[in-house]
Design a protein around this motif. Structure first.
Motif, PDB file in Angstrom:
ATOM      1  N   GLY A   1      -4.049   2.106  -5.017  1.00 30.37           N
ATOM      2  CA  GLY A   1      -3.147   2.371  -3.900  1.00 30.37           C
ATOM      3  C   GLY A   1      -2.040   1.359  -3.713  1.00 30.37           C
ATOM      4  O   GLY A   1      -1.182   1.543  -2.866  1.00 30.37           O
TER       5      GLY A   1
ATOM      6  N   PRO B   1       0.084   4.459   0.594  1.00 31.04           N
ATOM      7  CA  PRO B   1      -0.069   5.299   1.790  1.00 31.04           C
ATOM      8  C   PRO B   1       0.628   4.694   3.020  1.00 31.04           C
ATOM      9  O   PRO B   1       1.231   5.416   3.808  1.00 31.04           O
ATOM     10  CB  PRO B   1      -1.578   5.374   2.001  1.00 31.04           C
TER      11      PRO B   1
ATOM     12  N   SER C   1       0.850  -1.187   0.000  1.00 35.60           N
ATOM     13  CA  SER C   1       0.000   0.000   0.000  1.00 35.60           C
ATOM     14  C   SER C   1       0.892   1.245   0.000  1.00 35.60           C
ATOM     15  O   SER C   1       1.742   1.404   0.874  1.00 35.60           O
ATOM     16  CB  SER C   1      -0.895  -0.004   1.243  1.00 35.60           C
TER      17      SER C   1
ATOM     18  N   THR D   1       4.370   5.380   2.623  1.00 36.07           N
ATOM     19  CA  THR D   1       4.754   6.768   2.906  1.00 36.07           C
ATOM     20  C   THR D   1       4.703   7.051   4.402  1.00 36.07           C
ATOM     21  O   THR D   1       5.554   7.772   4.920  1.00 36.07           O
ATOM     22  CB  THR D   1       3.869   7.773   2.141  1.00 36.07           C
ATOM     23  N   GLN D   2       3.731   6.471   5.092  1.00 37.94           N
ATOM     24  CA  GLN D   2       3.674   6.624   6.557  1.00 37.94           C
ATOM     25  C   GLN D   2       4.901   5.978   7.195  1.00 37.94           C
ATOM     26  O   GLN D   2       5.523   6.548   8.083  1.00 37.94           O
ATOM     27  CB  GLN D   2       2.384   6.000   7.119  1.00 37.94           C
TER      28      GLN D   2
END
Length: 167
Positions: free
Chosen positions: A153, A124, A122, A127-128
């Protein structure tokens, strides 16, 4: 109940002679003093003596623990300013990926950077994770190539992370 007890005591006391009353009074007072001594005074005196003996050792321990805590704070601050490199960085990033539920296909050291290859991850979540390791390990993404997959995503990703040059 109270009156029955009072009547019983009065009957007992009235049946005593003056000499017996004096002996019972003085004996009761002596027993009261012994009980007060053994229950109240002796334990307090023993506790004070024990504290007087152990207090200097406890103060030394407190001083030693305070010095160790100050040293730990100093070392912690120094350790936070040093970013891991090489194999230590690779191991830290691998463990962090596992903690975040991402399994890397490949994690390898390339020069002073660590290259990570992820499949079907994923974006996102990645990036987290990258933001978390940036703060935690003081690294920066030097290079990243992401290929979008059919699922929204989701990406295949190759990224190089290196120790940050910005303090």
């Amino acid at each position: 109940m109270k009156s029955a007890l009072a009547q019983s005591w009065a009957g007992f006391w009235d049946g005593r002679t003056e000499r017996e009353k004096a002996l019972l009074t003085w004996g009761g007072a002596a027993v009261g003093v012994v009980v007060a001594w053994s229950v109240l005074w002796a334990p307090a005196q023993d506790g004070r003596a024990r504290l007087r003996e152990t207090l200097p050792a406890m103060q030394r321990q407190l001083a030693q623990m305070s010095a160790q805590a100050n040293e730990a704070r100093t070392l912690s601050a120094a350790a936070q300013s040093v970013a891991p490199t090489g194999i230590a960085l690779r191991d830290a990033l691998t463990a962090s990926l596992t903690d975040h539920g991402m399994s890397a296909v490949q994690v390898q050291v390339v020069g002073n950077a660590v290259q990570i290859q992820l499949k079907n991850v994923s974006f996102p979540a990645w990036t987290q994770w990258a933001n978390d390791v940036r703060r935690q390990f003081k690294v920066q993404v030097a290079e990243a190539h992401a290929s979008a997959l059919k699922d929204n995503g989701q990406v295949d990703l190759i990224a190089s992370l290196q120790p940050s040059t910005v303090k």
